[in-house]
Design a protein around this motif. Sequence first.
Motif, mmCIF file in Angstrom:
data_model
loop_
_atom_site.group_PDB
_atom_site.id
_atom_site.type_symbol
_atom_site.label_atom_id
_atom_site.label_comp_id
_atom_site.label_asym_id
_atom_site.label_seq_id
_atom_site.Cartn_x
_atom_site.Cartn_y
_atom_site.Cartn_z
ATOM 1 N N GLN A 16 29.558 64.363 23.786
ATOM 2 C CA GLN A 16 28.188 63.973 24.128
ATOM 3 C C GLN A 16 27.469 63.564 22.845
ATOM 4 O OE1 GLN A 16 27.629 67.909 26.022
ATOM 5 N NE2 GLN A 16 26.729 66.786 27.755
ATOM 6 N N GLY A 17 26.781 62.457 22.901
ATOM 7 C CA GLY A 17 26.128 61.983 21.694
ATOM 8 C C GLY A 17 24.837 61.252 21.982
ATOM 9 N N HIS A 18 24.023 61.151 20.962
ATOM 10 C CA HIS A 18 22.816 60.337 21.068
ATOM 11 C C HIS A 18 22.494 59.774 19.693
ATOM 12 C CE1 HIS A 18 21.198 64.374 20.036
ATOM 13 N NE2 HIS A 18 20.331 63.694 19.305
ATOM 14 N N SER A 19 21.801 58.657 19.685
ATOM 15 C CA SER A 19 21.455 58.009 18.420
ATOM 16 C C SER A 19 20.097 57.337 18.554
ATOM 17 C CB SER A 19 22.513 56.980 18.021
ATOM 18 O OG SER A 19 22.513 55.880 18.909
ATOM 19 N N THR A 76 15.967 49.833 7.580
ATOM 20 C CA THR A 76 16.514 50.447 8.790
ATOM 21 C C THR A 76 16.759 51.927 8.556
ATOM 22 O OG1 THR A 76 17.627 48.375 9.380
ATOM 23 C CG2 THR A 76 18.384 50.365 10.482
ATOM 24 N N GLU A 77 16.451 52.730 9.559
ATOM 25 C CA GLU A 77 16.768 54.150 9.544
ATOM 26 C C GLU A 77 17.515 54.493 10.829
ATOM 27 O OE1 GLU A 77 13.474 56.668 8.814
ATOM 28 O OE2 GLU A 77 12.947 55.732 6.892
ATOM 29 N N ASP A 78 18.655 55.168 10.665
ATOM 30 C CA ASP A 78 19.507 55.532 11.798
ATOM 31 C C ASP A 78 19.769 57.031 11.790
ATOM 32 O OD1 ASP A 78 20.098 52.940 12.981
ATOM 33 O OD2 ASP A 78 21.184 52.525 11.137
ATOM 34 N N ARG A 79 19.880 57.574 12.985
ATOM 35 C CA ARG A 79 20.252 58.978 13.141
ATOM 36 C C ARG A 79 21.226 59.082 14.314
ATOM 37 N NH1 ARG A 79 15.759 63.603 13.683
ATOM 38 N NH2 ARG A 79 15.570 63.037 11.476
ATOM 39 N N ARG A 80 22.319 59.798 14.103
ATOM 40 C CA ARG A 80 23.309 59.976 15.168
ATOM 41 C C ARG A 80 23.760 61.432 15.190
ATOM 42 N NH1 ARG A 80 26.492 55.515 15.531
ATOM 43 N NH2 ARG A 80 25.837 55.199 17.681
ATOM 44 N N ALA A 81 23.833 61.992 16.386
ATOM 45 C CA ALA A 81 24.334 63.352 16.581
ATOM 46 C C ALA A 81 25.348 63.330 17.713
ATOM 47 C CB ALA A 81 23.192 64.317 16.904
ATOM 48 N N ALA A 82 26.368 64.163 17.594
ATOM 49 C CA ALA A 82 27.411 64.213 18.617
ATOM 50 C C ALA A 82 28.041 65.596 18.632
ATOM 51 C CB ALA A 82 28.479 63.147 18.354
ATOM 52 N N THR A 83 28.541 65.968 19.798
ATOM 53 C CA THR A 83 29.228 67.250 19.969
ATOM 54 C C THR A 83 30.503 67.013 20.762
ATOM 55 O OG1 THR A 83 27.120 68.437 20.000
ATOM 56 C CG2 THR A 83 29.047 69.593 20.873
ATOM 57 N N LYS A 84 31.617 67.521 20.211
ATOM 58 C CA LYS A 84 32.890 67.389 20.906
ATOM 59 C C LYS A 84 33.324 68.737 21.463
ATOM 60 C CE LYS A 84 37.574 65.568 20.643
ATOM 61 N NZ LYS A 84 38.545 64.734 19.889
ATOM 62 N N HIS A 85 33.670 68.720 22.747
ATOM 63 C CA HIS A 85 34.163 69.909 23.432
ATOM 64 C C HIS A 85 35.676 69.764 23.612
ATOM 65 C CE1 HIS A 85 29.991 71.017 24.730
ATOM 66 N NE2 HIS A 85 29.837 69.699 24.626
ATOM 67 N N PHE A 86 36.439 70.609 22.930
ATOM 68 C CA PHE A 86 37.895 70.619 23.103
ATOM 69 C C PHE A 86 38.189 71.515 24.306
ATOM 70 C CE2 PHE A 86 37.277 69.391 18.757
ATOM 71 C CZ PHE A 86 38.297 68.482 18.490
ATOM 72 N N ILE A 87 38.157 70.926 25.482
ATOM 73 C CA ILE A 87 38.236 71.710 26.715
ATOM 74 C C ILE A 87 39.619 72.320 26.888
ATOM 75 C CG2 ILE A 87 38.012 71.590 29.231
ATOM 76 C CD1 ILE A 87 36.032 69.271 28.776
ATOM 77 N N SER A 88 40.637 71.501 26.663
ATOM 78 C CA SER A 88 42.010 71.992 26.805
ATOM 79 C C SER A 88 42.919 71.083 25.996
ATOM 80 C CB SER A 88 42.433 71.995 28.277
ATOM 81 O OG SER A 88 43.798 72.324 28.410
ATOM 82 N N SER A 89 43.894 71.670 25.303
ATOM 83 C CA SER A 89 44.799 70.841 24.510
ATOM 84 C C SER A 89 46.135 71.554 24.325
ATOM 85 C CB SER A 89 44.189 70.508 23.151
ATOM 86 O OG SER A 89 45.077 69.716 22.398
ATOM 87 N N ASP A 90 47.160 70.991 24.944
ATOM 88 C CA ASP A 90 48.513 71.481 24.692
ATOM 89 C C ASP A 90 49.051 70.948 23.374
ATOM 90 O OD1 ASP A 90 48.660 72.878 27.148
ATOM 91 O OD2 ASP A 90 49.129 71.012 28.200
ATOM 92 N N LEU A 91 48.412 69.899 22.857
ATOM 93 C CA LEU A 91 48.841 69.334 21.578
ATOM 94 C C LEU A 91 48.269 70.121 20.404
ATOM 95 C CD1 LEU A 91 48.349 65.562 22.420
ATOM 96 C CD2 LEU A 91 50.475 66.857 22.461
ATOM 97 N N TYR A 92 47.033 70.651 20.568
ATOM 98 C CA TYR A 92 46.375 71.432 19.524
ATOM 99 C C TYR A 92 45.872 72.746 20.140
ATOM 100 C CZ TYR A 92 46.284 66.817 17.365
ATOM 101 O OH TYR A 92 46.631 65.590 16.875
ATOM 102 N N PRO A 93 46.764 73.712 20.353
ATOM 103 C CA PRO A 93 46.343 74.968 21.010
ATOM 104 C C PRO A 93 45.214 75.675 20.278
ATOM 105 C CG PRO A 93 48.736 74.803 20.912
ATOM 106 C CD PRO A 93 48.211 73.677 20.079
#
Length: 736
Positions: A417-420, A449-466
């Motif tokens: 989820q992100g917003h900018s 120009t002025e920019d701002r970006r925020a984001a959050t990553k949810h690692f819900i499930s991962s068999d590749l990266y337990p």
Amino acid sequence: MLAAAITPQKQPSKAYSGKRIFIALFPVLFGSAHVQAAQAVNRAADATLQPWTAPASDADRAGLEEIVITAQMRRELLQQTPIAITALLSRELETRQINNVLDLASQLPSVSMVPFVGNRAAPNLSIRGAGNIDSQTTKDNSMGFYIDGIPVGRSVGLASDVADLERVELLRGPQGTLYGRNTTGGAINFITAKPERELSFQQMLTLGSDSLYASKTRLNLPLSDSLFTRFTYMRSKDKGWVANRNTTQARQIDFNEDDKEAARWALRLLAGDNFTLDFSLDHSKMTYGNVFFQRITGPNAVAGRQESVYPVKGLTPSLTSIDGQSLTLSWRLNGVELKSITGHRKVSNRVNQNYIDLFTQNGDQTQDQTSQEFQLIGDAYDQRLQYVAGLFHFKENGDERMVSEYGNNLVDLWRVQGHSKSSALYAQATWTPPVIDDRLHLTLGLRQTEDRRAATKHFISSDLYPAAYGQVVPGEKKFRKFTPSYTADFDLTQNINVYAKVALGYRAGGFNTRSTLAGFGQGFDQEDLVSREVGLKSDLLDRRLRLNLAAFDNKFTNLQVDQVRIPAIFTDTLNAGRARIQGLEMELTALLSRELTVNVFYTHLDAKYASYIDNGVELAAVKHLPNAPRHQGGVNLRYRGGLLGPGRFAADLDYHWQSTVYANPNPIPTAGYGVWNARLQLTNIRLPRGELRLALWGRNLADRKYAIATSNLGGGGLSAQFGQPRTLGIDAIFEY
């Protein structure tokens, strides 16, 4: 006359000498004039600025048509605008069957484009070698896309049709002053037709190969002397050209299959002579079968061009939906125009992809954006000073989710989820000093120009990266950039001018949604560019020959590079170091006779990494800038003849080609190719009411089997996306 729909174009034999001219002129031109996008509008009256109508006299009809553009926020003649720009008018768009960004592939100089490896609705576009190879909600493009002045924040959905296009403008090179961030490669403006005073109607029908059916209906209706409305609806469908033979699974679709619709409603109010209101609603929807990858090396390689397959994991439909609203208010008072441009757009994308049965992906992506811009446009001192100033604000919210399933029941599931927000203040002014017979024009552009970006990553499930299971990683970044531009423009004669330009470009940083637990929160920083360019624009031989040349030198620092991993769904975005892209462009239009016109364009690129550091290792010697062919060009022959039966005969024959290209920085080349297209028309068929046009057309007439992008998806070999086979069709267009 349609000859002017392409600006003058380029010839390979000039490449080396053009570079020498660029080097020789650089210290003279840049040393005396640090200036950008000059506007020589004061050399043309408003009556001249009507490009869509043919000249009245026989003498004028022998010359090439003038084109009016609005690339610099005001109406001006293309040939008097010191920017490398190509404009396509409405009839040219019809002839070339251009309804969306992806349709521009191979049609314009310095443009390289293929569908994104994971989503055919999101084109990977490069201009002058600057572009993306990925599409995400938390990272920006390196070129700007605009619909009637409204920025389009995400590339997802750009393959969807835009209804009722009047003109497309391609601006090459950084446009940081007037267009702001994320235009290091250039900008593409889609300008739609506005409601008019007269009643008109158009109906277009198309039938073609692969069960192609297309319809376009347009109605322009005056409601009063000052209120007009316009409605356009488009629908197209084709079967696709790689058959999916999996009939055991539900909801299957062929690869490359399309079902599109687009609608647009526009309203224009003229309140007196000084106020104009333009309001519009648009909707686009695209149901499609995704990209097909053909194995071209390894034990399961398929020779030639594969046109049917049995995918064990199947392929279900993908869906993109776009809705937009825009409101433009314009006040004119004492030679000054105040304009307000308000826009809101929403994108929803559900994508399903099968990567040669090695793994599948199912993803959802939504984006909601709002933009507001105020512009002040005017002139002073008897038009010696022309200026544009503005305030810009943009905000967006995005949500992206992806499920990847591999062999041995391995699943990776995440959500971002992100917003900018982005805000800017800008101004550009062109001064014509009272010297040298008013032939010198100096332009200064400034933008903060002025920019701002925020984001959050949810690692819900991962068999590749337990270890990442259930982890939540936030990130936030801020950027500020001042991007001036400087241009000097000099009229050698009334029809020949030269310009020199220095411009700074900037692309905001962000986050890579496909990054690992350790890498996501770090994100990546902004990308910076210094661009130098010299050019010539000329109308020669009584406007029967148009020749435009440009030479440029772009130096990137903190270059953002999408480094593809194996398998190719994993990408890291790196500020890899430095790159330099030098190039030459030529556009030529020649009126060989009253009936025959030739258009030629050519681009030569020398694109190299100066530094490419990955995990502390310098890799510049073995990496390649993606989608930057060394040579690219096209030739079009256009015949507009006399009466043939009930109408007038017209014919177009064109050939587009490009040399070897790399789909990503890795040393996996895709061979060059060339494609023939043709269109035969019978126009001006008079009916009791209105006129009819009939056309037969063909694309890839020689049925060339060619790859457009090559990838290493794993599985012991390379895979490629192929170009479309020969397609034939017929158009019928009625209008009054």
